[in-house]
Design a protein around this motif. Structure first.
Motif, PDB file in Angstrom:
ATOM      1  N   SER A  64       0.844  -1.207   0.000  1.00 36.32           N
ATOM      2  CA  SER A  64       0.000   0.000   0.000  1.00 36.32           C
ATOM      3  C   SER A  64       0.875   1.251   0.000  1.00 36.32           C
ATOM      4  O   SER A  64       1.039   1.936   1.011  1.00 36.32           O
ATOM      5  CB  SER A  64      -0.949  -0.019   1.196  1.00 36.32           C
ATOM      6  N   VAL A  65       1.423   1.559  -1.160  1.00 36.15           N
ATOM      7  CA  VAL A  65       2.393   2.638  -1.314  1.00 36.15           C
ATOM      8  C   VAL A  65       1.758   4.017  -1.125  1.00 36.15           C
ATOM      9  O   VAL A  65       2.277   4.861  -0.393  1.00 36.15           O
ATOM     10  CB  VAL A  65       3.100   2.522  -2.684  1.00 36.15           C
ATOM     11  N   ALA A  66       0.619   4.284  -1.783  1.00 32.42           N
ATOM     12  CA  ALA A  66      -0.011   5.608  -1.696  1.00 32.42           C
ATOM     13  C   ALA A  66      -0.450   5.927  -0.267  1.00 32.42           C
ATOM     14  O   ALA A  66      -0.298   7.056   0.196  1.00 32.42           O
ATOM     15  CB  ALA A  66      -1.194   5.705  -2.644  1.00 32.42           C
ATOM     16  N   VAL A  94       1.960  11.109  -5.589  1.00 33.10           N
ATOM     17  CA  VAL A  94       2.371   9.702  -5.527  1.00 33.10           C
ATOM     18  C   VAL A  94       1.954   8.998  -6.824  1.00 33.10           C
ATOM     19  O   VAL A  94       0.859   9.209  -7.339  1.00 33.10           O
ATOM     20  CB  VAL A  94       1.815   8.992  -4.273  1.00 33.10           C
ATOM     21  N   PHE A  95       2.864   8.203  -7.369  1.00 34.91           N
ATOM     22  CA  PHE A  95       2.673   7.579  -8.674  1.00 34.91           C
ATOM     23  C   PHE A  95       1.793   6.331  -8.607  1.00 34.91           C
ATOM     24  O   PHE A  95       0.919   6.131  -9.431  1.00 34.91           O
ATOM     25  CB  PHE A  95       4.045   7.229  -9.261  1.00 34.91           C
ATOM     26  N   ALA A  96       2.031   5.463  -7.643  1.00 35.77           N
ATOM     27  CA  ALA A  96       1.324   4.180  -7.567  1.00 35.77           C
ATOM     28  C   ALA A  96       0.470   4.119  -6.310  1.00 35.77           C
ATOM     29  O   ALA A  96       0.854   4.633  -5.261  1.00 35.77           O
ATOM     30  CB  ALA A  96       2.329   3.033  -7.561  1.00 35.77           C
ATOM     31  N   CYS A 114      11.052   1.615  -3.020  1.00 35.86           N
ATOM     32  CA  CYS A 114      10.052   2.536  -3.554  1.00 35.86           C
ATOM     33  C   CYS A 114      10.323   3.973  -3.135  1.00 35.86           C
ATOM     34  O   CYS A 114      11.132   4.252  -2.252  1.00 35.86           O
ATOM     35  CB  CYS A 114       8.652   2.117  -3.108  1.00 35.86           C
ATOM     36  N   SER A 115       9.626   4.871  -3.810  1.00 37.77           N
ATOM     37  CA  SER A 115       9.584   6.290  -3.490  1.00 37.77           C
ATOM     38  C   SER A 115       8.184   6.736  -3.893  1.00 37.77           C
ATOM     39  O   SER A 115       7.417   5.923  -4.421  1.00 37.77           O
ATOM     40  CB  SER A 115      10.654   7.055  -4.279  1.00 37.77           C
ATOM     41  N   PRO A 116       7.834   7.999  -3.707  1.00 33.71           N
ATOM     42  CA  PRO A 116       6.515   8.423  -4.180  1.00 33.71           C
ATOM     43  C   PRO A 116       6.357   8.312  -5.698  1.00 33.71           C
ATOM     44  O   PRO A 116       5.244   8.338  -6.207  1.00 33.71           O
ATOM     45  CB  PRO A 116       6.428   9.886  -3.737  1.00 33.71           C
ATOM     46  N   TRP A 117       7.466   8.165  -6.434  1.00 29.70           N
ATOM     47  CA  TRP A 117       7.433   8.204  -7.896  1.00 29.70           C
ATOM     48  C   TRP A 117       7.924   6.947  -8.583  1.00 29.70           C
ATOM     49  O   TRP A 117       7.924   6.886  -9.804  1.00 29.70           O
ATOM     50  CB  TRP A 117       8.276   9.378  -8.382  1.00 29.70           C
TER      51      TRP A 117
END
Length: 111
Positions: free
Chosen positions: A66-68, A76-78, A100-103
């Motif tokens: 759950s990245v976002a 945020v990209f994903a 990961c990163s926000p992008w």
């Protein structure tokens, strides 16, 4: 050691991701069966394996990160990053980290 484990690193800060929700699904059933749901700890790891050694088996699995929800930023990209993989040998350990990163995001089979 056998089973499935993971950890998450934020490549934009170079630090472990704490508090990200991760789910593990068995893709061998229709619909896929949720096997585990947890959050990462302060080291970016889960406190227990996603699939413990005593439940190790071959098959197709999916980790959902759950990245976002973690980054909580408009750019945020994903949203949820799915990582599908196959366990060909239940006697081996499968470690599937997420970088990961926000992008961006990436993964590999770790050790």
């Amino acid at each position: 050691m056998t089973g499935i484990s993971t950890h998450v690193l934020d490549v934009s800060t170079g630090k472990p991701v704490s508090g990200m929700q991760i789910e593990l699904y068995d893709l061998g059933t229709q619909p896929p069966t949720l096997l585990a749901r947890t959050r990462t700890n302060g080291d970016g790891r889960t406190d227990a394996p996603m699939l413990p050694p005593n439940q190790a088996r071959t098959g197709d699995f999916e980790l959902r990160f759950s990245v976002a929800e973690y980054f909580r930023t408009p750019e945020v990209f994903a949203d949820v990053v799915p990582v599908r993989f196959s366990v060909a040998d239940a006697k081996q350990h499968y470690h599937v980290p997420l970088l990961c990163s926000p992008w961006s995001f990436g993964t590999y089979r770790g050790s």
